[in-house]
Design a protein around this motif. Structure first.
Motif, PDB file in Angstrom:
ATOM      1  N   ASP A 155       0.833  -1.203   0.000  1.00 52.78           N
ATOM      2  CA  ASP A 155       0.000   0.000   0.000  1.00 52.78           C
ATOM      3  C   ASP A 155       0.865   1.249   0.000  1.00 52.78           C
ATOM      4  O   ASP A 155       0.653   2.179  -0.790  1.00 52.78           O
ATOM      5  CB  ASP A 155      -0.919  -0.029   1.222  1.00 52.78           C
ATOM      6  N   GLN A 196       1.198   4.085  -3.058  1.00 53.31           N
ATOM      7  CA  GLN A 196       0.977   5.519  -2.879  1.00 53.31           C
ATOM      8  C   GLN A 196       2.191   6.325  -3.344  1.00 53.31           C
ATOM      9  O   GLN A 196       2.060   7.350  -4.012  1.00 53.31           O
ATOM     10  CB  GLN A 196       0.684   5.817  -1.408  1.00 53.31           C
ATOM     11  N   THR A 249      -7.451   6.403  -4.150  1.00 53.25           N
ATOM     12  CA  THR A 249      -7.688   5.382  -3.128  1.00 53.25           C
ATOM     13  C   THR A 249      -9.162   5.010  -3.132  1.00 53.25           C
ATOM     14  O   THR A 249     -10.021   5.888  -3.168  1.00 53.25           O
ATOM     15  CB  THR A 249      -7.306   5.893  -1.724  1.00 53.25           C
TER      16      THR A 249
END
Length: 251
Positions: A165, A169, A224
């Motif tokens: 994750d 990002q 997201t």
């Protein structure tokens, strides 16, 4: 190229037997997607997946891909991109592992980490480079709410998803302004064959619901996506629970 609504005409799935990936492919095929590449280990399951999507009218091709062989990723994925532009790459491979067993047998824990994180980092970077070279496209990465805060019950899996994750990002920030859209998807417990023997968690969802959220995210160019959306608030609260209290929670 994507249509005016952001729906891809061509799709590359990394993890071609994933139920979430297949639900997403089915949904996109009913919209605009016409060419689908299913990348995964050669197997009857991969062939059945391809046949299922062909029956919906898509041109479907399979390619041998192994998440645990990162040295092959550039060559394997390069051949796919050499066939023509890819509008969307869906990184959907991963394994849950068995927490109790993996704690006793560290090599199994390493396999979870290598698949979910190391293999994903390699495949994502290769795909991102190809998308950047063509000047457009989306990279959609399946993460998990398990990565938001490691829990005693699945911290090996959760830590691998936390790494993925954070990497996704950062990759999205690196590619901002290049024409490449990066989106991380954080589902909760998904009812699937992978979780069939596990106790269902609150806010459980389905592959089809995740597919719907992915389509909406593509249209909005979201960075997201939470599935279901309520988990955004729930996980925000859990992140800030003091550790001594968190240890006593039934999560």
């Amino acid at each position: 190229m994507k249509d005016a609504f952001g729906i891809p005409q061509s799709l590359l799935v990394l993890g071609g037997t994933s139920e979430i990936a297949l639900a997403t492919a089915r949904r996109l095929i009913t919209r605009r997607t016409r060419t689908v590449w299913l990348a995964g280990r050669p197997s009857p399951a991969l062939d059945r997946s391809a046949d299922e999507l062909r029956a919906l009218g898509a041109d479907v091709r399979t390619v041998a891909f192994d998440a645990l062989d990162p040295e092959s990723h550039e060559a394997v994925l390069g051949k796919v991109f050499a066939e023509g532009d890819i509008d969307m790459v869906l990184l959907a491979f991963g394994i849950l592992g068995d927490q109790a067993r993996d704690e006793r047998e560290p090599l199994n824990a390493v396999r979870v980490a290598q698949t979910n994180y190391t293999g994903a980092v390699s495949a994502a970077l290769v795909s991102a480079c190809a998308l950047q070279s063509q000047g457009h496209g989306s990279l959609v990465v399946l993460s998990s709410v398990a990565g938001e805060r490691a829990r005693r019950a699945n911290f090996i899996y959760g830590s691998s998803k936390a790494g993925l994750d954070a990497f996704t990002q950062g990759l999205g920030d690196a590619l901002h302004g290049t024409g490449v859209h990066v989106m991380v998807v954080r589902p909760g417990f998904v009812r699937s064959k992978m979780t069939a023997d596990r106790e269902e968690a609150p806010f459980a969802t389905t592959p089809e619901a995740v597919a719907t959220a992915i389509e909406v995210g593509l249209r909005r160019r979201s960075e997201t996506v939470w599935v279901p959306g309520a988990l955004r608030v729930v996980m925000s609260a859990l992140r800030h629970v003091p550790r001594a209290v968190f240890r006593r929670l039934p999560v």
